[in-house]
Design a protein around this motif. Structure first.
Motif, PDB file in Angstrom:
ATOM      1  N   ASP A   1      38.333  35.691  39.646  1.00 46.51           N
ATOM      2  CA  ASP A   1      39.068  36.842  40.167  1.00 46.51           C
ATOM      3  C   ASP A   1      40.555  36.531  40.058  1.00 46.51           C
ATOM      4  OD1 ASP A   1      39.976  39.090  41.397  1.00 46.51           O
ATOM      5  OD2 ASP A   1      38.947  38.772  43.304  1.00 46.51           O
ATOM      6  N   ARG A   2      41.157  36.966  38.946  1.00 44.87           N
ATOM      7  CA  ARG A   2      42.561  36.665  38.662  1.00 44.87           C
ATOM      8  C   ARG A   2      43.300  37.966  38.373  1.00 44.87           C
ATOM      9  NH1 ARG A   2      43.234  31.114  37.476  1.00 44.87           N
ATOM     10  NH2 ARG A   2      45.445  31.643  37.618  1.00 44.87           N
ATOM     11  N   GLY A   3      43.952  38.486  39.393  1.00 37.23           N
ATOM     12  CA  GLY A   3      44.718  39.709  39.233  1.00 37.23           C
ATOM     13  C   GLY A   3      43.822  40.879  38.873  1.00 37.23           C
ATOM     14  N   PRO A   4      44.100  41.575  37.775  1.00 38.76           N
ATOM     15  CA  PRO A   4      43.292  42.751  37.418  1.00 38.76           C
ATOM     16  C   PRO A   4      41.956  42.408  36.768  1.00 38.76           C
ATOM     17  CG  PRO A   4      44.991  42.417  35.777  1.00 38.76           C
ATOM     18  CD  PRO A   4      45.250  41.391  36.862  1.00 38.76           C
ATOM     19  N   VAL A   5      41.727  41.125  36.470  1.00 40.70           N
ATOM     20  CA  VAL A   5      40.528  40.720  35.740  1.00 40.70           C
ATOM     21  C   VAL A   5      39.559  40.001  36.676  1.00 40.70           C
ATOM     22  CG1 VAL A   5      39.627  39.307  33.846  1.00 40.70           C
ATOM     23  CG2 VAL A   5      41.808  40.506  33.587  1.00 40.70           C
ATOM     24  N   SER A   6      38.290  40.342  36.560  1.00 42.22           N
ATOM     25  CA  SER A   6      37.259  39.611  37.291  1.00 42.22           C
ATOM     26  C   SER A   6      36.051  39.396  36.388  1.00 42.22           C
ATOM     27  CB  SER A   6      36.828  40.365  38.558  1.00 42.22           C
ATOM     28  OG  SER A   6      36.179  41.574  38.230  1.00 42.22           O
ATOM     29  N   LEU A   7      35.357  38.320  36.656  1.00 39.66           N
ATOM     30  CA  LEU A   7      34.180  37.946  35.878  1.00 39.66           C
ATOM     31  C   LEU A   7      33.161  37.339  36.817  1.00 39.66           C
ATOM     32  CD1 LEU A   7      33.148  37.619  32.851  1.00 39.66           C
ATOM     33  CD2 LEU A   7      33.908  35.251  33.050  1.00 39.66           C
ATOM     34  N   ASN A   8      31.927  37.834  36.753  1.00 35.45           N
ATOM     35  CA  ASN A   8      30.843  37.283  37.561  1.00 35.45           C
ATOM     36  C   ASN A   8      29.625  37.076  36.671  1.00 35.45           C
ATOM     37  OD1 ASN A   8      31.605  37.456  40.660  1.00 35.45           O
ATOM     38  ND2 ASN A   8      32.436  39.285  39.662  1.00 35.45           N
TER      39      ASN A   8
ATOM     40  N   TYR B   1      37.892  45.062  34.581  1.00 38.08           N
ATOM     41  CA  TYR B   1      39.341  45.086  34.420  1.00 38.08           C
ATOM     42  C   TYR B   1      39.889  46.297  35.164  1.00 38.08           C
ATOM     43  CZ  TYR B   1      43.966  45.276  32.267  1.00 38.08           C
ATOM     44  OH  TYR B   1      45.320  45.303  32.060  1.00 38.08           O
ATOM     45  N   ARG B   2      40.776  46.045  36.096  1.00 33.01           N
ATOM     46  CA  ARG B   2      41.429  47.135  36.822  1.00 33.01           C
ATOM     47  C   ARG B   2      42.695  47.512  36.071  1.00 33.01           C
ATOM     48  NH1 ARG B   2      40.734  49.759  41.303  1.00 33.01           N
ATOM     49  NH2 ARG B   2      38.996  48.422  41.923  1.00 33.01           N
ATOM     50  N   ILE B   3      42.639  48.659  35.402  1.00 29.37           N
ATOM     51  CA  ILE B   3      43.744  49.098  34.553  1.00 29.37           C
ATOM     52  C   ILE B   3      44.985  49.396  35.387  1.00 29.37           C
ATOM     53  CG2 ILE B   3      44.456  50.841  32.863  1.00 29.37           C
ATOM     54  CD1 ILE B   3      41.439  51.210  32.259  1.00 29.37           C
ATOM     55  N   ALA B   4      44.760  50.012  36.531  1.00 28.22           N
ATOM     56  CA  ALA B   4      45.831  50.325  37.470  1.00 28.22           C
ATOM     57  C   ALA B   4      45.181  50.468  38.834  1.00 28.22           C
ATOM     58  CB  ALA B   4      46.550  51.613  37.053  1.00 28.22           C
ATOM     59  N   ALA B   5      45.981  50.842  39.815  1.00 26.35           N
ATOM     60  CA  ALA B   5      45.433  50.988  41.161  1.00 26.35           C
ATOM     61  C   ALA B   5      44.376  52.074  41.224  1.00 26.35           C
ATOM     62  CB  ALA B   5      46.558  51.293  42.150  1.00 26.35           C
ATOM     63  N   ASP B   6      44.385  52.998  40.249  1.00 24.56           N
ATOM     64  CA  ASP B   6      43.473  54.137  40.314  1.00 24.56           C
ATOM     65  C   ASP B   6      42.546  54.235  39.107  1.00 24.56           C
ATOM     66  OD1 ASP B   6      45.389  54.733  38.486  1.00 24.56           O
ATOM     67  OD2 ASP B   6      46.103  56.570  39.456  1.00 24.56           O
ATOM     68  N   ALA B   7      42.307  53.125  38.401  1.00 23.10           N
ATOM     69  CA  ALA B   7      41.404  53.154  37.249  1.00 23.10           C
ATOM     70  C   ALA B   7      40.820  51.772  37.008  1.00 23.10           C
ATOM     71  CB  ALA B   7      42.133  53.644  36.001  1.00 23.10           C
ATOM     72  N   GLN B   8      39.540  51.714  36.594  1.00 21.15           N
ATOM     73  CA  GLN B   8      38.892  50.444  36.309  1.00 21.15           C
ATOM     74  C   GLN B   8      37.767  50.648  35.310  1.00 21.15           C
ATOM     75  OE1 GLN B   8      36.414  48.806  39.478  1.00 21.15           O
ATOM     76  NE2 GLN B   8      36.315  50.798  40.486  1.00 21.15           N
ATOM     77  N   ILE B   9      37.441  49.588  34.590  1.00 18.43           N
ATOM     78  CA  ILE B   9      36.312  49.583  33.674  1.00 18.43           C
ATOM     79  C   ILE B   9      35.561  48.270  33.855  1.00 18.43           C
ATOM     80  CG2 ILE B   9      37.325  51.129  31.946  1.00 18.43           C
ATOM     81  CD1 ILE B   9      38.068  48.636  30.326  1.00 18.43           C
ATOM     82  N   SER B  10      34.263  48.280  33.547  1.00 14.43           N
ATOM     83  CA  SER B  10      33.480  47.038  33.596  1.00 14.43           C
ATOM     84  C   SER B  10      32.329  47.138  32.613  1.00 14.43           C
ATOM     85  CB  SER B  10      32.937  46.781  35.009  1.00 14.43           C
ATOM     86  OG  SER B  10      32.011  47.769  35.393  1.00 14.43           O
TER      87      SER B  10
ATOM     88  N   VAL C   1      26.215  21.495  43.071  1.00 13.62           N
ATOM     89  CA  VAL C   1      27.638  21.241  43.196  1.00 13.62           C
ATOM     90  C   VAL C   1      28.372  22.567  43.093  1.00 13.62           C
ATOM     91  CG1 VAL C   1      27.862  20.785  40.702  1.00 13.62           C
ATOM     92  CG2 VAL C   1      29.624  19.956  42.286  1.00 13.62           C
ATOM     93  N   ASP C   2      29.379  22.748  43.956  1.00 14.86           N
ATOM     94  CA  ASP C   2      30.237  23.924  43.936  1.00 14.86           C
ATOM     95  C   ASP C   2      31.657  23.474  43.626  1.00 14.86           C
ATOM     96  OD1 ASP C   2      28.087  25.568  44.734  1.00 14.86           O
ATOM     97  OD2 ASP C   2      28.462  25.074  46.845  1.00 14.86           O
ATOM     98  N   LEU C   3      32.255  24.112  42.622  1.00 14.13           N
ATOM     99  CA  LEU C   3      33.592  23.738  42.178  1.00 14.13           C
ATOM    100  C   LEU C   3      34.554  24.903  42.360  1.00 14.13           C
ATOM    101  CD1 LEU C   3      32.601  22.045  38.783  1.00 14.13           C
ATOM    102  CD2 LEU C   3      32.877  20.937  41.013  1.00 14.13           C
ATOM    103  N   ALA C   4      35.782  24.592  42.749  1.00 19.20           N
ATOM    104  CA  ALA C   4      36.855  25.589  42.831  1.00 19.20           C
ATOM    105  C   ALA C   4      38.062  25.002  42.103  1.00 19.20           C
ATOM    106  CB  ALA C   4      37.192  25.902  44.282  1.00 19.20           C
ATOM    107  N   PRO C   5      38.015  24.971  40.770  1.00 19.06           N
ATOM    108  CA  PRO C   5      39.047  24.257  40.007  1.00 19.06           C
ATOM    109  C   PRO C   5      40.423  24.913  40.035  1.00 19.06           C
ATOM    110  CG  PRO C   5      37.557  25.433  38.547  1.00 19.06           C
ATOM    111  CD  PRO C   5      36.977  25.535  39.919  1.00 19.06           C
ATOM    112  N   ALA C   6      40.478  26.205  40.367  1.00 19.83           N
ATOM    113  CA  ALA C   6      41.762  26.912  40.422  1.00 19.83           C
ATOM    114  C   ALA C   6      41.623  28.087  41.364  1.00 19.83           C
ATOM    115  CB  ALA C   6      42.167  27.378  39.019  1.00 19.83           C
ATOM    116  N   ALA C   7      42.740  28.655  41.762  1.00 22.44           N
ATOM    117  CA  ALA C   7      42.716  29.813  42.652  1.00 22.44           C
ATOM    118  C   ALA C   7      41.967  30.958  41.985  1.00 22.44           C
ATOM    119  CB  ALA C   7      44.140  30.243  42.994  1.00 22.44           C
ATOM    120  N   GLY C   8      41.012  31.533  42.716  1.00 25.76           N
ATOM    121  CA  GLY C   8      40.242  32.651  42.185  1.00 25.76           C
ATOM    122  C   GLY C   8      39.151  32.275  41.218  1.00 25.76           C
TER     123      GLY C   8
END
Length: 672
Positions: A542-549, A587-596, A489-496
């Motif tokens: 994938d919600r704005g600056p935050v992503s989780l996989n 987490y994308r801190i800004a357009a020119d910085a990210q950490i994971s 089963v594949d679920l998409a309960p909310a955008a992103g």
């Protein structure tokens, strides 16, 4: 090489008329040429099979910068051992999925732009021959049988797509150094040429490595796992009309490593060429031809006297093949695939055996042979409202021929000389699946399938010794055959937000394994079967600056054995964990910085088939950070195994190897 070019010309002639008709019939506005540099698109029913897609952001932010660690983000992916391609013997780097047991040969089919990557002799994957920074995406399908991807997709298919010029950004480069003085240098030039583009890239990794031996077990002969590898490739993508596209690729690499002891050196080298024509007109065509040339060397040092006992000085091998798929226009509700593929593998081994006591030459050994497979397939997807059905049949004609093994004394006298009978047969496989869009947020799926894998030349003809254990080859090995089914089963309960769950049941009849016959003696044998049932979970946010996989797999796998394999009946297959999980938070801190950060856990495994010599569970945390300095120049920091977890990669009667310790990287990137 001549055959590759001539096949490409033939395919172009066959595909050109449809393309020309489209150009003639179109108006000026429709003559816009879009160059993709990819194969034909996925069919509508492709999601019926358990699939995880790794996008470019995940690929280029892995802490080690290694392809095998990118793939490790998919729980259930495993190599024979836990070592990466800086510290493992290459011949042990087979790729598999779904806990179907490790035997150093790939049970998963790994493709780069449609071309199989596995070594023609051993079946391992040359992970160092792919620069992750040149990839756009990786699609991992667990299970699914052989289908249209070719024989060898027993445990699933890993399809990697190269990035185009727009993604790579013209000129890009990186330079990093780690806390042990290791370096990683790479550069890519991706200019637009005419209506298409070209990509030229290279990478050089070198370092003194780390000690794979625990400190208390080291001796004066103990060496670090030093490595020195380079890779170069070139790719050209050009349109030959509005709907016809030519893709040509060439690559070469060399990888040298040291394993455990001084002078225990091994190496792999390779050269690959491929030519692909893709027509996206009404009659869609994907035509591919390729050639591969590989070599492997390996020096084995005695673990008791620390002298050379084996010199695998030359293992030349070649792989030639191609694939042709046609999708005729059969209506909007159907996607019909008709195709054929071919692969021929040829290789020989030349090695010298020496006395551990005197150092004198004992034997010259030679082994090799040829395998080939010609497959034909047909598959159709049918969309009927919310329901999508798919089904396909495949027939393969395989041959195993020219097999031999010879051992000669130093004076040329024949110690043993065997020539093995040629064999040929047909294999029929199938697969079927269904997707049902129950709502905008819920999709149900089910699939059943079969597949097969030919034994490799290494499994058939090459014996080896890891003192004191002798492993014999077996020229009578039969192909492995798989049958399986799954529901999900594949679920998409909310955008992103996306969540999936899959229950699977796979059975490999005739699974090839190194079977213990008596103390210190093993032989490659076909087991009755390996049964594996499990639950796969995946989630992506994938919600704005935050992503989780994240991915997780629970597997109950056991050997089914009678006769010689009766002592193994009910045992968990070697190198097979019951539980594995991986999660990456970014987490994308800004357009020119990210950490994971990536947290991985692999459960306990057994080294041997008798459920002996445990490899304890291991949990690691990796970090990645990037911040722009000026223009397109960024500062990059990476940390592998932050908490310095001990990762046991080999346990043979208490003789232990360990994996990558904490490693800190710092460097710069331009243009990524």
């Amino acid at each position: 090489m001549k055959s590759t070019v001539s096949l490409g010309v033939l395919f172009a002639i066959l595909a050109a008329p449809a393309s020309a008709q489209e150009v003639d019939a179109s108006d000026e506005a429709d003559n816009t040429i879009i160059v993709l540099g990819e194969g034909l698109p996925e069919t509508p029913a492709a999601p019926a099979y358990s699939t995880v897609t790794i996008d470019r952001d995940q690929i280029v932010t892995v802490a080690s910068g290694r392809l095998e660690d990118v793939l490790a983000n998919v729980a259930g992916f495993q190599q024979f051992r836990r070592s990466d391609s800086r510290s493992a013997n290459p011949s042990a780097q087979g790729a598999t999925l779904r806990a179907l047991g490790g035997n150093a040969t790939s049970r998963a089919l790994v493709l780069l732009d449609g071309v199989p990557l596995s070594d023609p002799f051993f079946g391992y994957i040359p992970f160092s021959a792919v620069d992750p920074y040149q990839l756009s995406s990786i699609r991992v399908t667990r299970g699914g049988g052989s289908g249209p991807f070719g024989a060898g997709a027993l445990a699933g298919t890993i399809r990697m797509e190269s990035a185009d010029a727009a993604t790579l950004g013209g000129v890009s480069a990186s330079a990093l150094v780690n806390d042990r003085g290791g370096t990683e240098l790479s550069a890519t030039l991706a200019p637009e040429i005419g209506n298409g583009f070209a990509v030229v890239g290279g990478r050089w990794d070198r370092g003194q490595g780390f000690f794979t031996t625990r400190e208390e077990d080291r001796v004066p002969a103990t060496a670090r796992a030093g490595y020195d590898s380079w890779y170069v490739s070139g790719r050209v993508v050009q349109p030959l009309g509005r709907d016809l596209e030519l893709q040509a690729r060439a690559a070469a690499w060399n990888d040298e490593r040291t394993l455990r002891f001084e002078e225990a050196d091994n190496s792999i080298e390779g050269q690959d060429v491929s030519l692909r024509l893709v027509s996206r007109g009404d009659w869609q065509v994907d035509a591919l031809a390729y050639g591969q040339w590989r070599n492997f060397t390996n020096v084995v040092i005695s673990s008791t006297r620390f002298t050379r006992v084996l010199d695998q000085k030359d293992t030349p091998a070649s792989g030639l093949g191609g694939r042709l798929e046609i999708r005729p226009p059969v209506g909007e509700d159907h996607t019909l695939r008709i195709g054929a593929d071919y692969r021929r593998s040829e290789g020989e081994l030349f090695e010298d055996s020496f006395s551990a006591f005197s150092g004198a030459l004992r034997e010259n050994r030679f082994a090799g042979g040829v395998t080939s497979d010609l497959g034909f397939y047909v598959e159709n997807d049918w969309q009927a409202g919310a329901l999508t059905l798919t089904g396909g049949l495949r027939a393969d004609r395989y041959t195993i021929s020219d097999g031999f093994y010879r051992a000669l004394a130093p004076d040329g006298a024949v110690i043993s000389g065997d020539s093995f009978a040629d064999r040929a047969d047909w294999e029929a496989t199938w697969r079927a699946g269904a997707l049902f869009a129950a709502s905008d947020t819920v999709t149900l799926r089910a699939a059943a399938y079969s597949g097969f894998r030919l034994p490799t030349l290494n499994e058939l003809y090459r014996p080896f010794v890891v003192f004191p254990v002798v492993t014999q080859a077996n020229a009578s090995l039969e192909p492995e055959r798989l049958e399986g089914f799954e529901i999900g089963v594949d679920l998409a309960p909310a955008a992103g937000v996306a969540v999936s769950a899959t229950l699977f049941d796979n059975r490999v009849e005739g699974a090839i394994a190194n079977v213990t016959l008596e103390p210190n003696l093993r032989q490659r044998r076909n087991l009755d079967a390996i049964d594996a049932q499990g639950l796969e979970l995946a989630a992506a946010v994938d919600r704005g600056p935050v992503s989780l996989n994240g991915t997780m797999v629970l597997t109950d796998a056991e050997v089914v054995g009678t006769g010689f394999a009766a002592p193994l009946d009910g045992n968990r297959p070697p190198q097979t964990p019951e539980f594995a999980a991986s999660v990456t938070a970014a987490y994308r801190i800004a357009a020119d910085a990210q950490i994971s950060a990536t947290l991985r856990h692999v459960g306990a495994q057994f080294e041997g088939d008798r459920e002996n010599d445990v490899l304890p569970a291991a949990t690691t945390l990796d970090l990645f950070g990037e911040a722009r300095l000026i223009d397109r120049l960024s500062l990059v920091a990476r940390v592998e195994n932050l908490f310095d977890e001990e990762i046991v990669t080999r346990n043979q009667g208490g003789s232990i190897d360990i994996g990558t310790p904490r490693t800190i990287w710092l460097g710069v990137r331009w243009g990524y």
